[in-house]
Design an enzyme around this catalytic site. Structure first.
Site, PDB file in Angstrom:
ATOM      1  N   ARG A  57     -22.546  28.573 -56.240  1.00 13.67           N
ATOM      2  CA  ARG A  57     -21.046  28.120 -55.880  1.00 13.67           C
ATOM      3  C   ARG A  57     -20.266  29.324 -56.235  1.00 13.67           C
ATOM      4  O   ARG A  57     -19.227  29.534 -55.584  1.00 13.67           O
ATOM      5  CB  ARG A  57     -20.690  26.734 -56.445  1.00 13.67           C
ATOM      6  CG  ARG A  57     -21.273  25.562 -56.078  1.00 13.67           C
ATOM      7  CD  ARG A  57     -20.888  24.227 -56.571  1.00 13.67           C
ATOM      8  NE  ARG A  57     -21.761  23.250 -56.004  1.00 13.67           N
ATOM      9  CZ  ARG A  57     -21.280  22.007 -56.249  1.00 13.67           C
ATOM     10  NH1 ARG A  57     -20.295  21.444 -57.193  1.00 13.67           N
ATOM     11  NH2 ARG A  57     -21.997  20.888 -55.668  1.00 13.67           N
ATOM     12  N   ASP A 141     -15.708  23.551 -59.052  1.00 13.72           N
ATOM     13  CA  ASP A 141     -16.363  24.737 -58.092  1.00 13.72           C
ATOM     14  C   ASP A 141     -16.710  24.646 -56.704  1.00 13.72           C
ATOM     15  O   ASP A 141     -17.242  25.274 -56.068  1.00 13.72           O
ATOM     16  CB  ASP A 141     -17.596  25.102 -58.918  1.00 13.72           C
ATOM     17  CG  ASP A 141     -18.597  24.162 -59.054  1.00 13.72           C
ATOM     18  OD1 ASP A 141     -18.405  22.978 -58.643  1.00 13.72           O
ATOM     19  OD2 ASP A 141     -19.450  24.359 -59.737  1.00 13.72           O
ATOM     20  N   ASP A 142     -16.595  23.213 -56.247  1.00  9.56           N
ATOM     21  CA  ASP A 142     -16.938  23.099 -54.675  1.00  9.56           C
ATOM     22  C   ASP A 142     -15.540  22.942 -53.844  1.00  9.56           C
ATOM     23  O   ASP A 142     -15.668  21.975 -52.879  1.00  9.56           O
ATOM     24  CB  ASP A 142     -17.824  21.856 -54.472  1.00  9.56           C
ATOM     25  CG  ASP A 142     -17.114  20.425 -55.173  1.00  9.56           C
ATOM     26  OD1 ASP A 142     -16.082  20.688 -55.710  1.00  9.56           O
ATOM     27  OD2 ASP A 142     -17.791  19.352 -55.061  1.00  9.56           O
ATOM     28  N   ASP A 223     -11.513  11.565 -65.177  1.00  9.60           N
ATOM     29  CA  ASP A 223     -10.457  11.457 -64.164  1.00  9.60           C
ATOM     30  C   ASP A 223      -9.748  10.065 -64.322  1.00  9.60           C
ATOM     31  O   ASP A 223      -8.599  10.163 -64.397  1.00  9.60           O
ATOM     32  CB  ASP A 223     -10.478  12.030 -62.893  1.00  9.60           C
ATOM     33  CG  ASP A 223     -11.781  11.378 -62.246  1.00  9.60           C
ATOM     34  OD1 ASP A 223     -12.438  10.643 -62.785  1.00  9.60           O
ATOM     35  OD2 ASP A 223     -11.975  11.733 -61.220  1.00  9.60           O
ATOM     36  N   HIS A 248     -14.089  15.998 -51.805  1.00  9.90           N
ATOM     37  CA  HIS A 248     -15.252  16.038 -51.035  1.00  9.90           C
ATOM     38  C   HIS A 248     -15.418  14.321 -50.905  1.00  9.90           C
ATOM     39  O   HIS A 248     -16.711  13.761 -50.506  1.00  9.90           O
ATOM     40  CB  HIS A 248     -16.472  16.340 -51.585  1.00  9.90           C
ATOM     41  CG  HIS A 248     -16.826  15.768 -53.331  1.00  9.90           C
ATOM     42  ND1 HIS A 248     -15.909  16.233 -54.389  1.00  9.90           N
ATOM     43  CD2 HIS A 248     -17.539  14.919 -53.697  1.00  9.90           C
ATOM     44  CE1 HIS A 248     -16.527  15.702 -55.307  1.00  9.90           C
ATOM     45  NE2 HIS A 248     -17.509  14.742 -55.053  1.00  9.90           N
TER      46      HIS A 248
END
Length: 334
Positions: A57, A141-142, A223, A248
């Site tokens: 990634r 990282d995506d 989160d 995503h």
């Protein structure tokens, strides 16, 4: 009488001229102060969370929105679990600052909360020697991050007020066992920004020794627990921008075809799920964003139409498939 009246008129005219000059000077000074726009780039730190299991990634990030020039990474920091487990040392050398958390590489609740606590701890450590930092924005990282849009977006908010900015994760509010008040939270997968005022108020609750254990106690993800602390404990409401931050986690039918070109230009983040778009799209999307920044409107629109048509003609790209950018952890292999 006439002489007194003329004297009074001259005095009034003098006062009027003096006030006019003062107003003009004040206006000039205000314009000068207003023109001195703050250097938002130097006042914002960017944190990126990754893992040694997801080394591929990082290559895609460096080929797209994240500059491979170390000089341009002065306020960008990479967080990972264990540096010694990296097989591609060249990737590591492409990052100016890497913070090793030593948290577990798995995706368990405690492990993610451990990583989040390290992110907060790093900000407080950094702010001691860098008092000009006004924003902390963290991403996964995506994600694709349009940094230029982010830097244009943040100055409309006062960092000395408590701001918690991102994308609402769920369409319903949550409730914990010990509190009657409901709350919402910003999904970390879409990116979240915290103002310095809110970070100062969060400090007693997010240390590495407290935060992970309280996550578990409340049975919340990292989160979600941040949202709980912010709204329930600190009484600060999430400032949500659903049209600017994307993760995503959005439905599979929320494809690029449904974004207008104007919508794309405004967006700050895009989430790249391996079951919808793999990360090899990042450099392509970046080229599109770069065309927009350079004012190449026609070329950008043509590339946009190509991408939308390509996705429509290749529906198999939306089929479920295993993430090829992250290796399974040791626990997942057995």
């Amino acid at each position: 009488m006439l002489r007194q009246r003329n004297h009074r008129n001259r005095l009034l005219i003098s006062i009027f001229l003096l006030v006019s000059i003062l107003l003009a000077l004040t206006s000039v000074m205000n314009r000068k102060e207003h023109s001195l726009t703050p250097n938002i780039i130097s006042q914002t730190i960017i944190l990126i969370r990754t893992s040694n299991r997801c080394q591929t990634r990082l290559t895609y990030l460096l080929q797209s929105w994240l500059s491979s020039s170390l000089a341009q990474q002065s306020k960008i920091y990479l967080f990972t679990d264990r540096i010694k487990k990296y097989t591609d040392k060249r990737v590591l050398k492409s990052f100016k600052t890497i913070i090793e958390t030593n948290c577990s590489e798995t995706h368990g609740r405690f492990d993610l909360c451990c990583k989040t606590a390290h992110e907060f701890d790093f900000y407080y450590h950094l702010s001691r020697t860098n008092p000009d930092i006004e924003w902390m924005c963290r991403f996964d990282d995506d994600q694709y991050v349009n940094l230029e849009n982010l830097y244009k977006f943040l100055p409309q908010f006062d960092p000395f007020s408590p701001y918690y900015i991102g994308r609402t994760s769920l369409n319903h509010r949550l409730k914990t066992r010990n509190h009657s008040q409901t709350f919402t939270f910003a999904t970390y997968g879409a990116g979240v920004c915290f103002s310095r005022s809110l970070l100062a108020r969060l400090r007693p609750y997010v240390s590495k020794t407290i935060f992970p254990h309280n996550c578990i106690k409340q049975r919340l993800s990292d989160d979600a627990y941040v949202g709980f602390l912010t709204e329930v404990i600190l009484n600060v409401t999430l400032t949500s921008f659903q049209e600017l931050f994307h993760s995503h986690l959005e439905k599979l039918d929320m494809s690029f075809r449904q974004f207008s070109f104007a919508y794309l230009r405004r967006a700050i983040t895009f989430g790249f799920a391996w079951d919808r778009y793999d990360l090899s799209w990042l450099p392509i999307i970046h080229q599109l964003i770069e065309l927009i920044h350079k004012g190449e409107q026609q070329a950008a629109e043509r590339l946009w139409l190509f991408l939308r048509n390509y996705e429509k003609e290749h529906p198999n790209r939306s089929e479920y498939k295993r993430d090829q950018t992250c290796l399974p952890s040791q626990t997942e292999r057995h």
